[in-house]
Motif scaffolding. Sequence first.
Motif, short mmCIF file in Angstrom:
data_model
loop_
_atom_site.label_atom_id
_atom_site.label_comp_id
_atom_site.label_asym_id
_atom_site.label_seq_id
_atom_site.Cartn_x
_atom_site.Cartn_y
_atom_site.Cartn_z
N ALA A 45 11.15 89.21 107.55
CA ALA A 45 12.43 88.95 106.89
C ALA A 45 12.72 87.46 106.97
O ALA A 45 11.87 86.66 107.38
N ASP A 46 13.94 87.07 106.59
CA ASP A 46 14.26 85.65 106.57
C ASP A 46 14.72 85.12 107.92
O ASP A 46 14.98 83.91 108.07
N ALA A 70 17.12 89.52 111.28
CA ALA A 70 16.97 90.42 110.13
C ALA A 70 15.73 91.29 110.29
O ALA A 70 15.74 92.48 109.93
N LEU A 101 15.54 95.48 110.47
CA LEU A 101 14.65 96.33 109.68
C LEU A 101 13.86 97.27 110.58
O LEU A 101 13.68 98.46 110.28
N ILE A 116 10.43 100.93 106.51
CA ILE A 116 11.69 100.23 106.29
C ILE A 116 12.58 101.08 105.40
O ILE A 116 12.13 101.60 104.37
N ASP A 169 15.26 100.47 103.42
CA ASP A 169 15.58 100.00 102.07
C ASP A 169 14.29 99.62 101.34
O ASP A 169 13.52 98.79 101.82
N GLN A 206 13.64 97.89 98.62
CA GLN A 206 13.50 96.49 98.21
C GLN A 206 13.16 95.61 99.40
O GLN A 206 12.35 94.68 99.30
N ALA A 207 13.76 95.91 100.55
CA ALA A 207 13.44 95.15 101.76
C ALA A 207 11.98 95.39 102.17
O ALA A 207 11.32 94.48 102.70
N ARG A 208 11.50 96.58 101.93
CA ARG A 208 10.09 96.89 102.23
C ARG A 208 9.16 96.09 101.33
O ARG A 208 8.17 95.49 101.80
N ASP A 260 9.87 93.30 99.91
CA ASP A 260 10.02 91.90 100.32
C ASP A 260 9.20 91.59 101.57
O ASP A 260 8.59 90.52 101.68
N SER A 261 9.17 92.53 102.52
CA SER A 261 8.40 92.32 103.74
C SER A 261 6.91 92.14 103.42
O SER A 261 6.25 91.25 103.97
N ARG A 294 6.32 88.71 101.84
CA ARG A 294 6.29 87.68 102.87
C ARG A 294 4.97 87.72 103.64
O ARG A 294 4.40 86.67 103.99
#
Length: 328
Positions: free
Chosen positions: A224-225, A229, A233, A308, A310, A312-314, A316-317, A320
């Motif tokens: 994450a950022d 964060a 997660l 994860i 969410d 979208q967070a998955r 994004d991970s 990254r």
Amino acid sequence: MTALSVLDLSPITEGSNARQSLQCSLSLAQHCEALGFQRYWLAEHHNMAGIASAATAVAIGFIAAGTQSIRVGAGGVMLPNHAPLLIAEQFGTLESLYPGRIDLGLGRAPGTDQATAQALRRNLDSDPNQFPNDVVELLNYFGPGEGQLVRAIPGVGLNVPVWILGSSLFGAQLAAALGLPYAFASHFAPAQLDEALQIYRSRFRPSSYLDKPKVMVAVSVFAADSDEAGELLASSMQQTFVALRRGNPGPLKPPVPGYRDSLHPADRMMLDGVMACAAIGSEDTVEKALREILARTQADELIVTSQIYDHQARLDSYSRLAEINCRL
């Protein structure tokens, strides 16, 4: 760069259902294919309210149909639950439909409780040597089939790549003896990681499948950022581990701020042990953790799981992670 792959349990999140979970898995597979990941594996678990990949071969077919180039497979099929012939036919069919893209990872744990194992028609008093025998039988079904009374059709002659999966020393010994690639489940059982890899590499016998050892290590990644964060997660997976150890598994729950700190010391100690091979936090923190894991294991490939809540967070991970991998 290190070869990266995905291990997906197709988690059913709280308030969701299996259809939505499998659609999210397809979305993640397409996302990771675009990012250049090597393979996308799904795992067999039964009677688990938070996992949608019980019919593993069916789920693999769904993912393979919706992707173009990424390898798709099982991480893994629990072979004691099945007749080797049926698995050979299933994965022979998948290989026939999606040639050159199918993997078959095999584990020996039933992956469930005794009541469910009985519902799967398993013999709970079976010979402990049956798993190696079943693996050899399955490998033979993918061979040329000459002189065999029973052949897997589809399956014969297709040489579907077979991996041995493990979280103990048994799988390492078997993979070494058969000259097969080996994947260690350090994402949930890292205690014997180092010893298992040493045994596998030192005892490896070259075979028609491999001329030298090939190691994949499973890692939980929550990128994450910021470190805070990433920890947030990871709290969904942490809740899953605690619920499982208490005998109360369920859907993947929303993240909870400060979850680990709210636990009893015994639960925190359990989580620290289970997640000892994890990379959680900002990109810098995750990169540092992955470098340490790679230096420690000398793995040929990392297979990453990220339960994860969410979607979208998955996504994004994993984005990254792909950026981090360019620096590894």
